[in-house]
Design a protein around this motif. Structure first.
Motif, PDB file in Angstrom:
ATOM      1  N   GLU A   1       5.144   4.292   7.138  1.00  0.00           N
ATOM      2  CA  GLU A   1       3.728   4.163   6.809  1.00  0.00           C
ATOM      3  C   GLU A   1       3.328   2.706   6.627  1.00  0.00           C
ATOM      4  O   GLU A   1       2.157   2.349   6.814  1.00  0.00           O
ATOM      5  CB  GLU A   1       3.401   4.982   5.557  1.00  0.00           C
ATOM      6  CG  GLU A   1       3.575   6.477   5.752  1.00  0.00           C
ATOM      7  CD  GLU A   1       2.895   6.980   7.028  1.00  0.00           C
ATOM      8  OE1 GLU A   1       1.734   6.588   7.291  1.00  0.00           O
ATOM      9  OE2 GLU A   1       3.543   7.752   7.768  1.00  0.00           O
ATOM     10  N   ARG A   2       4.288   1.845   6.280  1.00  0.00           N
ATOM     11  CA  ARG A   2       3.983   0.423   6.211  1.00  0.00           C
ATOM     12  C   ARG A   2       3.635  -0.120   7.593  1.00  0.00           C
ATOM     13  O   ARG A   2       2.736  -0.948   7.737  1.00  0.00           O
ATOM     14  CB  ARG A   2       5.179  -0.345   5.624  1.00  0.00           C
ATOM     15  CG  ARG A   2       5.307  -0.192   4.121  1.00  0.00           C
ATOM     16  CD  ARG A   2       6.518  -0.936   3.590  1.00  0.00           C
ATOM     17  NE  ARG A   2       6.475  -1.002   2.127  1.00  0.00           N
ATOM     18  CZ  ARG A   2       7.399  -1.570   1.373  1.00  0.00           C
ATOM     19  NH1 ARG A   2       8.472  -2.104   1.947  1.00  0.00           N
ATOM     20  NH2 ARG A   2       7.278  -1.605   0.067  1.00  0.00           N
TER      21      ARG A   2
ATOM     22  N   ARG B   1       2.645   6.873  17.011  1.00  0.00           N
ATOM     23  CA  ARG B   1       3.102   7.748  15.930  1.00  0.00           C
ATOM     24  C   ARG B   1       3.863   8.944  16.502  1.00  0.00           C
ATOM     25  O   ARG B   1       4.892   9.372  15.945  1.00  0.00           O
ATOM     26  CB  ARG B   1       1.919   8.215  15.074  1.00  0.00           C
ATOM     27  CG  ARG B   1       2.354   8.974  13.833  1.00  0.00           C
ATOM     28  CD  ARG B   1       1.181   9.350  12.946  1.00  0.00           C
ATOM     29  NE  ARG B   1       0.718   8.274  12.106  1.00  0.00           N
ATOM     30  CZ  ARG B   1       1.276   7.919  10.958  1.00  0.00           C
ATOM     31  NH1 ARG B   1       2.378   8.530  10.524  1.00  0.00           N
ATOM     32  NH2 ARG B   1       0.762   6.947  10.235  1.00  0.00           N
TER      33      ARG B   1
ATOM     34  N   SER C   1       0.798  -1.221   0.000  1.00  0.00           N
ATOM     35  CA  SER C   1       0.000   0.000   0.000  1.00  0.00           C
ATOM     36  C   SER C   1       0.834   1.276   0.000  1.00  0.00           C
ATOM     37  O   SER C   1       0.334   2.358  -0.323  1.00  0.00           O
ATOM     38  CB  SER C   1      -0.937   0.016   1.220  1.00  0.00           C
ATOM     39  OG  SER C   1      -0.199   0.177   2.428  1.00  0.00           O
ATOM     40  N   THR C   2       2.121   1.172   0.372  1.00  0.00           N
ATOM     41  CA  THR C   2       2.977   2.355   0.442  1.00  0.00           C
ATOM     42  C   THR C   2       4.438   1.934   0.403  1.00  0.00           C
ATOM     43  O   THR C   2       4.793   0.895   0.955  1.00  0.00           O
ATOM     44  CB  THR C   2       2.713   3.160   1.733  1.00  0.00           C
ATOM     45  OG1 THR C   2       3.652   4.236   1.827  1.00  0.00           O
ATOM     46  CG2 THR C   2       2.838   2.292   2.962  1.00  0.00           C
ATOM     47  N   PRO C   3       5.311   2.740  -0.228  1.00  0.00           N
ATOM     48  CA  PRO C   3       6.744   2.415  -0.240  1.00  0.00           C
ATOM     49  C   PRO C   3       7.475   2.923   1.010  1.00  0.00           C
ATOM     50  O   PRO C   3       8.629   2.566   1.230  1.00  0.00           O
ATOM     51  CB  PRO C   3       7.247   3.137  -1.488  1.00  0.00           C
ATOM     52  CG  PRO C   3       6.351   4.335  -1.600  1.00  0.00           C
ATOM     53  CD  PRO C   3       4.996   3.876  -1.114  1.00  0.00           C
ATOM     54  N   LYS C   4       6.814   3.747   1.824  1.00  0.00           N
ATOM     55  CA  LYS C   4       7.468   4.356   2.979  1.00  0.00           C
ATOM     56  C   LYS C   4       7.467   3.392   4.162  1.00  0.00           C
ATOM     57  O   LYS C   4       6.403   2.923   4.580  1.00  0.00           O
ATOM     58  CB  LYS C   4       6.764   5.650   3.351  1.00  0.00           C
ATOM     59  CG  LYS C   4       6.792   6.706   2.255  1.00  0.00           C
ATOM     60  CD  LYS C   4       6.045   7.954   2.684  1.00  0.00           C
ATOM     61  CE  LYS C   4       6.080   9.017   1.592  1.00  0.00           C
ATOM     62  NZ  LYS C   4       5.328  10.237   1.987  1.00  0.00           N
TER      63      LYS C   4
ATOM     64  N   CYS D   1      10.899  -2.764   8.518  1.00  0.00           N
ATOM     65  CA  CYS D   1      10.597  -1.355   8.257  1.00  0.00           C
ATOM     66  C   CYS D   1      11.512  -0.443   9.062  1.00  0.00           C
ATOM     67  O   CYS D   1      12.030   0.562   8.543  1.00  0.00           O
ATOM     68  CB  CYS D   1       9.143  -1.057   8.608  1.00  0.00           C
ATOM     69  SG  CYS D   1       7.923  -2.012   7.672  1.00  0.00           S
TER      70      CYS D   1
ATOM     71  N   ALA E   1       0.239   0.992   8.275  1.00  0.00           N
ATOM     72  CA  ALA E   1      -0.713   0.291   7.409  1.00  0.00           C
ATOM     73  C   ALA E   1      -1.071  -1.067   8.022  1.00  0.00           C
ATOM     74  O   ALA E   1      -2.234  -1.504   7.956  1.00  0.00           O
ATOM     75  CB  ALA E   1      -0.135   0.108   6.013  1.00  0.00           C
TER      76      ALA E   1
END
Length: 206
Positions: free
Chosen positions: A85-86, A190, A79-82, A141, A89
Motif C-alpha cells: 500500500e505504500r 495492482r 500513511s500506511t505500514p503495509k 517496499c 500511496a
C-alpha cells in the motif's frame, strides 16, 4: 524595507521559479526573461549564482533528488505500514498532482527526460539519479514483500516496472487531458501484484 530572515534567498527564488516554470512550460519553453521576472531577480544577480540556464537546470535536478524523500516518499510511507500500500500511496500522490493541474503538466522529471538534448550528459545523469532514488524507494517496499512473492522475483526490475507504469500513465493522462489512463495503468499494476502474490501463495500451499 528589512528582509525577513525567513524570506528565500535570491538563489532559492531562482531555483523555485525554474522548478515551477520548467514543469509548466518546459526547459526550452522558458525564457531567461520569464525566469528573471518570476523570481523577481535581475540578470546580474542570476549570473552571480549561475553561469547559464543549464547550470540552473542542474541545480533544480539536484533539488529534486534532495526533496524526493521528504516530499514524496516519507508522506506516502507514513500513511500506511503495509509495503504494497505504500507503493500505491506514492502513486496516489501523483494522481493528486494530475488532478490538481487538470492533467496538463505531468511529471516534471519525465518531461525533462524527454526534452533535454541527449548530448546534455550532466543533466541526464542527474535525471537518472532521480529515477534511481525513486526506484530504490519502491524496491524497499518490494523487499519487505519478498517472502510473499515468487522465488527469484527480480526486485529491481519490478520496482523499475512500477516507475515505468507511473511515468507512462502520467504521460498518457497529459495527452488525453484526463486522469483515466493513469487510473487504468495503476489498476493493471495492482492486478499484476495480486497475480504475483496469489501464485506464490498457491506454490507454498502445495
Amino acid at each position: 524595507m528589512a528582509i525577513s530572515k525567513n524570506s528565500p534567498s535570491t538563489r532559492e527564488r531562482l531555483i523555485d521559479s525554474a522548478r515551477y516554470l520548467f514543469w509548466e512550460r518546459g526547459f526550452a519553453g522558458t525564457s531567461m526573461a520569464e525566469l528573471l521576472a518570476h523570481a523577481e531577480v535581475n540578470s546580474g544577480s542570476f549570473y552571480h549564482f549561475f553561469d547559464s540556464k543549464e547550470a540552473l537546470l542542474r541545480a533544480v535536478l539536484e533539488q529534486y533528488i534532495e526533496l524526493l524523500r521528504p516530499m514524496v516518499v516519507d508522506p506516502a510511507f507514513a500513511s500506511t505500514p503495509k509495503p504494497l500500500e505504500r507503493i500505491f500511496a506514492i502513486l496516489a500522490g501523483y494522481r493528486q498532482r494530475i488532478l490538481a493541474t487538470d492533467s496538463k503538466y505531468g511529471c516534471p522529471l519525465g518531461r525533462l527526460a524527454l526534452e533535454i538534448d541527449p548530448e546534455n550528459a550532466p543533466a541526464h545523469t542527474l535525471i537518472a539519479r532521480n529515477f534511481e532514488g525513486w526506484i530504490e524507494a519502491i524496491r524497499e517496499c518490494i523487499l519487505e514483500m519478498k517472502p510473499s512473492l515468487p522465488s527469484g522475483t527480480d526486485t529491481n526490475a519490478l520496482a523499475t516496472f512500477v516507475l515505468v507504469t507511473m511515468e507512462g500513465g502520467v504521460m498518457l493522462s497529459r495527452s488525453y487531458r484526463s486522469v483515466e489512463p493513469f487510473d487504468r495503468a495503476v489498476a493493471q499494476l495492482r492486478a499484476h501484484f495480486r497475480l504475483l502474490l496469489t501464485a506464490s501463495k498457491k506454490k507454498r500451499a502445495r
